[in-house]
Design a protein around this motif. Structure first.
Motif, PDB file in Angstrom:
ATOM      1  N   GLU A 575      -0.374 -15.173   5.025  1.00  0.00           N
ATOM      2  CA  GLU A 575      -1.769 -15.256   5.455  1.00  0.00           C
ATOM      3  C   GLU A 575      -2.124 -14.075   6.362  1.00  0.00           C
ATOM      4  O   GLU A 575      -3.182 -13.456   6.214  1.00  0.00           O
ATOM      5  N   PHE A 576      -1.246 -13.804   7.296  1.00  0.00           N
ATOM      6  CA  PHE A 576      -1.490 -12.706   8.231  1.00  0.00           C
ATOM      7  C   PHE A 576      -1.586 -11.371   7.492  1.00  0.00           C
ATOM      8  O   PHE A 576      -2.509 -10.584   7.724  1.00  0.00           O
ATOM      9  N   GLN A 577      -0.639 -11.130   6.583  1.00  0.00           N
ATOM     10  CA  GLN A 577      -0.614  -9.840   5.900  1.00  0.00           C
ATOM     11  C   GLN A 577      -1.859  -9.630   5.047  1.00  0.00           C
ATOM     12  O   GLN A 577      -2.407  -8.527   4.988  1.00  0.00           O
ATOM     13  N   SER A 578      -2.322 -10.707   4.414  1.00  0.00           N
ATOM     14  CA  SER A 578      -3.526 -10.593   3.591  1.00  0.00           C
ATOM     15  C   SER A 578      -4.723 -10.190   4.440  1.00  0.00           C
ATOM     16  O   SER A 578      -5.479  -9.269   4.084  1.00  0.00           O
ATOM     17  N   LEU A 579      -4.913 -10.887   5.556  1.00  0.00           N
ATOM     18  CA  LEU A 579      -6.036 -10.555   6.430  1.00  0.00           C
ATOM     19  C   LEU A 579      -5.852  -9.180   7.068  1.00  0.00           C
ATOM     20  O   LEU A 579      -6.823  -8.430   7.243  1.00  0.00           O
ATOM     21  N   TYR A 580      -4.622  -8.827   7.385  1.00  0.00           N
ATOM     22  CA  TYR A 580      -4.341  -7.518   7.990  1.00  0.00           C
ATOM     23  C   TYR A 580      -4.751  -6.395   7.037  1.00  0.00           C
ATOM     24  O   TYR A 580      -5.377  -5.413   7.446  1.00  0.00           O
TER      25      TYR A 580
END
Length: 650
Positions: A575-580
């Motif tokens: 989730e974090f990497q996608s938003l990042y």
């Protein structure tokens, strides 16, 4: 990388000449009474205007000759150690701190410091014998009777340093008579008796005699290393009831308790072997340990004495005292010394595997990373520019703080130059590690003051002293957060606390979970790797001998196994990497779009977006630490960037 050796003979000297750990300054004068033992010199008469009255130590030259002829190796050890090189240090301190003062002022003034008492007590015997003030004048240059900024050593051939007779009361008929341990007191010309080797060390490396700022002895006295007998007694009573001392040491499942908990205990009671020492220091019934076994001969038990980890003749080189051979064994590094008892280096079947775990961690292998960053980001810069330039990064401070102790000691800039190749003084794209065998990585002593290892403290490579911290969390935050280097891009500590972003409310996802709860967790299961490694792999998963894994999350989430927990972790990271990725695209686009704009409101919004985006990216968990907060920070950065692009019609 953040910005920024027994019958009395000459061999007695091997085991009883005591070390004084790090002499770095003068010592205030004593007002403490001490028990005197028969001196081998006549006492010095001290008057307001003292005259030379003290003759040389009888037989002192013969003593040195005997050392050379019978035990030259001891003398060679001493000559290579800091105890044999003290005059320059005293001169430096006189020049830097006592400029303008006369010797009488230094020794007897309002702010008295008796430099001779520790740095060269037998110096008063030189030149036919002198008073203390005469001695200071004789060995250090003055101008008009006062020390200056240019004060330097003189009459160096007569300066004794911390000689053999500084710590041994050598009789005239030595070696036919023993040379007992005793500190030569330059103030009285007499020897002071000592109850233990550590007490002797504490005369100069502690405040036993002076109100000094050298408090190594006090630090040790307050640590677990100074109080080990009760722990051994408890283990004997609980785990080895019905077993004899010899069976403990030499049986089918041997445990050499003495070797680590009090190696120099074999020197007590006239000397004994390890099994005898076990029977001497712990009570038995009919020759076996019982549930009631308790400490015995407590006053003679040395615990982990100074000389357990220091060869007193060369105290600055790491070594351990081997109770089997009654000799010191030199080590290549301080971490290797720790690993003798806190790892399997000496006892493969030990259940203390802290050192072993450390060797598997990233903390034990940091040089290549630093070299890569220097080559990629600091090409063309000198070591001084890296550490102290306009965009400073103090690589040594976190990646290998004790590296400054290598090569005889150096500062952080010199250490960077010493450990990494350069061309014409500047780092290049080919910069690589050098002097690898001396690089300590993040050693045991980077995070533990070895004289009080159970109290959190970090080694400050700028001051070469330990700075205590309030908690293990704060210790982590020195390098994995902004506590020491506000401009660092390693901010896991700050992110765990949920603070530091702009216009995003502070938030902690797991407020009761400290860094060490997850990264130094211990499962509690006896004989598990998790328990034996004491968290020093810093991994949240620990592979066990049976092929299964212990997982940090299961300490609190009791019904979640390792596989399920890892799925949760990976989900958060995804989730974090996608938003990042989305935020990066938009923030970079907004930054480019505003290159030629002077819109103050949009520029301010961009600054906020850039700060929050970089802040979120400085987390080292891939988005797991304080996940909700990180997502909020990235969302804000992305939203600001989108607004900027919309305002510009992009």
């Amino acid at each position: 990388m953040p910005k920024e050796r027994l019958p009395i003979s000459i061999s007695l000297i091997t085991i009883s000449l005591l070390f004084i750990l790090l002499l770095a300054g003068c010592t205030p004068r004593s007002n403490a009474a001490k028990v005197e033992i028969t001196p081998t010199v006549k006492p010095v008469e001290k008057t307001a205007t003292p005259q030379p009255t003290l003759p040389p130590v009888p037989g002192s030259e013969t003593f040195s000759e005997l050392l050379q002829a019978q035990n030259g190796d001891i003398l060679a050890l001493w000559e290579d150690g800091i105890h044999a090189d003290t005059q320059a240090d005293v001169a430096s301190e006189l020049a830097e701190e006592r400029s303008g003062q006369a010797p009488e002022d230094v020794l007897h003034g309002d702010d008295a410091e008796d430099c001779l008492a520790c740095h060269a007590p037998t110096a008063i015997l030189a030149h036919g014998g002198m008073s203390d003030t005469q001695t200071l004048s004789y060995f250090f240059t003055t101008e008009d009777g006062k020390f200056t900024a240019d004060t330097a050593p003189m009459n160096t051939s007569e300066w004794p340093d911390i000689s053999c007779t500084a710590c041994h009361n050598v009789p005239e008929d030595y070696p036919n008579s023993p040379a007992p341990v005793g500190l030569f007191d330059s103030q009285t010309g007499k020897y002071l008796s000592m109850n233990s080797t550590s007490e002797l060390c504490g005369q100069c490396h502690g405040n036993l005699r002076f109100e000094t700022d050298h408090l190594t002895f006090e630090t040790w006295a307050n640590s677990m290393h100074s109080d080990t007998q009760a722990d051994v007694a408890g283990e004997l009573a609980v785990e080895l009831s019905g077993v004899t001392p010899d069976e403990v040491i030499n049986g089918e499942e041997p445990e050499n308790c003495i070797a680590c908990h009090a190696p120099t205990a074999v020197l007590a009671n006239g000397g004994m072997d390890v099994a005898t020492a076990m029977g001497y220091f712990f009570t038995t019934t009919d020759g076996t340990f019982t549930i009631d076994t308790a400490p015995d001969h407590n006053a003679e038990w040395p615990s982990i004495a100074c000389t357990a980890c220091h060869d007193q003749h060369n105290p600055d080189k790491p070594s351990y005292f081997d109770p089997e051979t009654k000799t010191h064994v030199a080590m290549g590094s301080s971490s290797e010394l720790c690993g003798q008892c806190h790892g399997s280096l000496r006892f493969p079947d030990t259940d203390h595997l802290t050192y072993d775990a450390w060797t598997t961690s990233s903390h034990s292998d940091t040089q290549a990373d630093v070299a890569s960053e220097l080559a990629e980001e600091r090409s063309g810069e000198t070591a001084d520019e890296v550490v102290q330039g306009e965009d400073p990064e103090n690589c040594i401070a976190c990646h290998a703080p004790t590296a400054v102790l290598a090569n005889g000691g150096m500062n952080e800039v010199q250490a960077l130059s010493y450990f990494f190749t350069a061309s014409d003084g500047a780092f290049t794209s080919d910069t690589a590690p050098v002097h690898n065998e001396e690089w300590p990585s993040i050693s045991c002593t980077a995070c533990h003051d070895q004289h009080n290892p159970d109290k959190p403290a970090y080694f400050n490579s700028e001051t070469n002293v330990y700075d205590p911290v309030a908690s293990a969390d704060e210790l982590c935050g020195q390098c994995h957060g902004s506590l020491r280097f506000p401009d660092t891009d390693h901010l896991s500590y700050d992110i765990r606390l949920g603070t530091g972003a702009i216009n995003v409310p502070d938030q902690q996802t797991m407020p009761i979970a400290a860094c060490t709860n997850c990264h130094m967790f211990v499962s509690g299961e006896d004989a598990s790797n998790s328990s034996m490694q004491h968290g020093h792999s810093w991994a949240i998963t620990v592979e066990e001998a049976n092929g299964e894994s212990s997982f940090a999350c299961a300490k609190c989430h009791l019904y979640e196994n390792a596989d399920a927990a890892l799925v949760d972790v990976e989900t958060w990271q995804t989730e974090f990497q996608s938003l990042y990725d989305t935020a990066e695209k938009n923030v970079m686009a907004a930054d480019e779009a505003l290159q030629e704009s002077d819109n103050a409101d949009l520029q301010a919004k961009l600054e906020e977006a850039l700060h929050n985006f970089e802040f979120a990216g400085s987390d080292e968990s891939g988005g797991f630490h304080n996940h909700k907060y990180l997502m909020a920070v990235l969302t804000d950065a992305n939203q600001r960037a989108v607004e900027i692009l919309a305002a510009l019609g992009k």
